[in-house]
Design an enzyme around this catalytic site. Structure first.
Site: not given
Lengths: 398, 239
Positions: A72-73, A152, A180, A200, A202, A238, A329
């Site tokens: 997706g990115t 998201n 999403q 995407s 997944h 490919t 943190c």
């Protein structure tokens, strides 16, 4: 193998066994390169073509409008960079929202460094882009508007139909990051004003490492992966045949089962939300719109306990329940801004202390019940930041 | 409110309202009109029905239904971003960034549990994964921290740890200190906007602070390592 309760379907979804089964021949006996002209190539080519048709069906698109990518990115990178480079980068203008996934926001930053002006629209407390603010931003000539279909973190749905129509009114293209949303709410590119759409496999019970970009016929796009000219020259490489077959099968299943699944997930979602809000009426709050949200998506906060979210996560871990929260943190993620919830008006502590619970195809009512059962004990372990009215009000078992 | 009929619903049968079809949804509406807000399409903007519209830019006559590919043009690189503004997430100024030692798993902190005896009660030893929240005279940070102990002083209860985030306790289990006081930080200064002098109080930004809030403290150790300074800061506060 851990078989705990998985409530983090917005991060990724388990592979549907039916998808796995469809993919297996393409990891074994069907090994040809789709570009080869011989029998082995033809087998692979036909599989890719069939998968493309199935993916197109899910969006009501034409097969020729689907470009397979690795994620997706990558799809969002191709959409944003591709439009800007095709239109000429210098002096361009792209409008996006402040709550996009980094796939869009970081690509905008990349474009900004190359001379594209970027406008980032704010959102309401519920995480929704204001159409009037978009109109205002469009007073300046604009090539592209990119607003996600569903967020998201908060799970809020954007009015993409309205935003896309406004973009078109002003002569801009409309892209939506629908990673999403695809397979969860209906998407019909013949009826919706969407020119480019990223998603995407997944997040759709398919494999990782494969995504797709819908590119409406006629939209000018410049590629950034150059080579053998696969995917009509927009994405050389490919083809990931097994992955593409998986995405095709996942899309086919989603087309057939999406509506039934939505009804089931909405019921589970609302049951979970109502249970948690009634368990801790003074502390628990729902983040995002009550109804304008993805069917299985819940984002919660607990007033005064946000700073202790790490302990909540550890307690849920101990019960083998996988959910998502802002981290503490750390050397790995320390300085990452909690920008989405902050853009929605939550303070930085609330933003990092939220709990995202996302239900999916393989979750049952029993999973929700177990979560609701475990939560009060987990919350009781926390140390509230304030001493009056917190901590002692939990109902449920002790 | 006006009567909603099945014709005025989108007819997508999407299920997102919790009803399988728009028809069953319409049947439920007269008794429970508040359900209407569950329709994700009726509440989107002002229009119920998705409207067909063509892409506004660069619609070409393309007989093959294929996206149009065109050559990339050379991007013109803009001037680099403005220099560091030396401001924290609340727009407050500071003088230096405090980085952690590169060979350590996270920022090094010197901490004292509010009950110092707990160090012995829990038999804390180097390598143990610990969690706790700084409280009161220790900057006022509202966030629970996780870390790994590197030195333990059984006599005073003082622990030196490196803050590592939640992955380690999730993987390895942990000992819970409850509340602690952050007595000091040690680390490296690679970026500063003024000369640093021992004995002075400074505003500084711990690079890994997830809130990106500035801290202040007294510089009581300073060692020059070329362009980098190794420092220790005590008397810590946020802001």
């Amino acid at each position: 193998m851990n078989r705990g309760i998985y409530l983090d379907n917005a991060a990724t979804t388990p592979l549907d066994p039916r998808v796995r089964e469809a993919m297996l021949p393409y990891l074994e006996e069907v090994y040809g390169n789709p570009s080869s002209l011989h029998w082995a190539g033809r087998q692979a080519r036909e599989a890719v073509s069939k998968a493309r048709a199935r993916v197109a069906d899910l969006l009501h698109a034409r097969p020729g409008e689907i470009v397979f990518t690795a994620s997706g990115t990558e799809s969002s990178n191709l959409a944003l960079i591709g439009v800007c480079e095709a239109a000429g980068v210098v002096g361009g203008h792209v409008i996006t929202s402040a709550i996009e996934h980094p796939a869009v926001l970081e690509t905008c930053r990349y474009l900004e460094n190359r001379g594209v002006a970027i406008t980032r629209l704010g959102v309401s407390r519920e995480g929704i882009v204001d159409a009037n603010e978009l109109r205002e931003a469009l007073q300046r000539p604009t090539q592209l508007v990119s607003v996600m279909t569903a967020n998201n973190v908060a799970g809020t749905l954007q009015p993409v139909g309205e935003l896309g129509r406004i973009a078109h009114e002003y002569g801009a293209l409309f892209h939506t990051d629908a990673v999403q949303a695809v397979g969860k709410i209906p998407i019909d590119v013949t009826a919706q004003p969407i020119d480019l759409l990223s998603f995407s496999a997944h997040k759709l019970y398919g494999p990782k490492g494969v995504g797709a970009l819908y590119v409406r016929t006629g939209v000018r796009l410049a590629p950034f992966v150059h080579g053998g000219g696969q995917e009509r020259g927009l994405r050389s490489a490919t083809e990931n045949v097994a992955g593409i077959v998986g995405l095709g099968r996942a899309s086919e299943i989603a087309s057939a089962e999406r509506a039934d699944e939505a009804v089931r997930l909405v019921r589970l979602r609302d049951r979970l939300i109502e249970s948690v809000l009634s368990l801790a009426p003074q502390q628990a709050y729902l983040i995002g719109h009550r109804h304008q949200r993805l069917p299985g998506h819940i984002c919660l906060g607990f007033s005064g306990l946000e700073g202790d979210a790490v302990k909540l996560l550890l307690a849920l871990d101990a019960a083998d329940i996988a959910v998502s929260t802002g981290s503490a943190c750390s050397a790995n993620h320390g300085a990452q801004p909690s920008y989405i919830l902050q853009a929605m008006g939550y303070d930085v502590v609330q933003a990092r202390g939220s709990l995202r619970v996302t239900l999916g195809r393989f979750n049952s009512e029993a999973d929700v019940d177990e979560f609701v059962k475990v939560l009060p004990d987990a919350l009781r372990l926390l140390s509230p930041l304030v001493t009056i009215g917190t901590g002692m009000a939990w109902k449920g078992r002790r | 409110m006006s009567t909603i009929t099945v014709e005025s619903l989108p007819g997508l049968d999407c299920g997102a309202c919790g009803f399988r079809t728009c028809a069953t949804f319409a049947e439920a509406l007269p008794a429970r009109p508040e359900l209407l807000q569950r329709c994700i399409y009726l509440t989107e903007g002002a229009t119920a029905q998705p409207v067909v519209s063509a892409p506004a830019l660069a619609v070409l006559n393309d007989a093959q239904n294929a996206p149009v590919v065109c050559a990339a043009r050379s991007p013109q690189v803009r001037a680099p971003a403005a220099p560091d503004a030396w401001r924290d997430s609340l727009d407050r100024e500071f003088d230096f960034y405090l980085d952690h030692f590169p060979d350590e798993p996270g920022p090094r902190e010197i901490i004292l549990p509010h009950n110092p005896l707990i160090t012995r009660e829990l038999a804390v030893k180097p390598g143990d994964v610990l969690i706790g929240r700084p409280l009161g005279m220790s900057c006022g940070c509202p966030i629970t921290h996780c870390g790994v102990a590197t030195q333990v002083d059984e006599r005073t209860g003082v622990i030196v740890w490196c803050v590592t985030g939640p992955l380690r306790p999730r993987a390895e289990g942990f000992k819970d200190l409850g509340y602690y006081i952050a007595e000091g930080y040690e680390g490296l200064v690679r970026k500063k906007r003024c000369e640093l002098r021992i004995g002075m109080r400074y505003y500084f930004q711990p690079t890994m602070c997830m809130l990106q809030w500035r801290h202040s403290g007294l510089l009581n150790y300073l060692n020059r390592l070329g362009d980098t300074l190794q420092v220790r800061v005590e008397g810590l506060w946020i802001g």
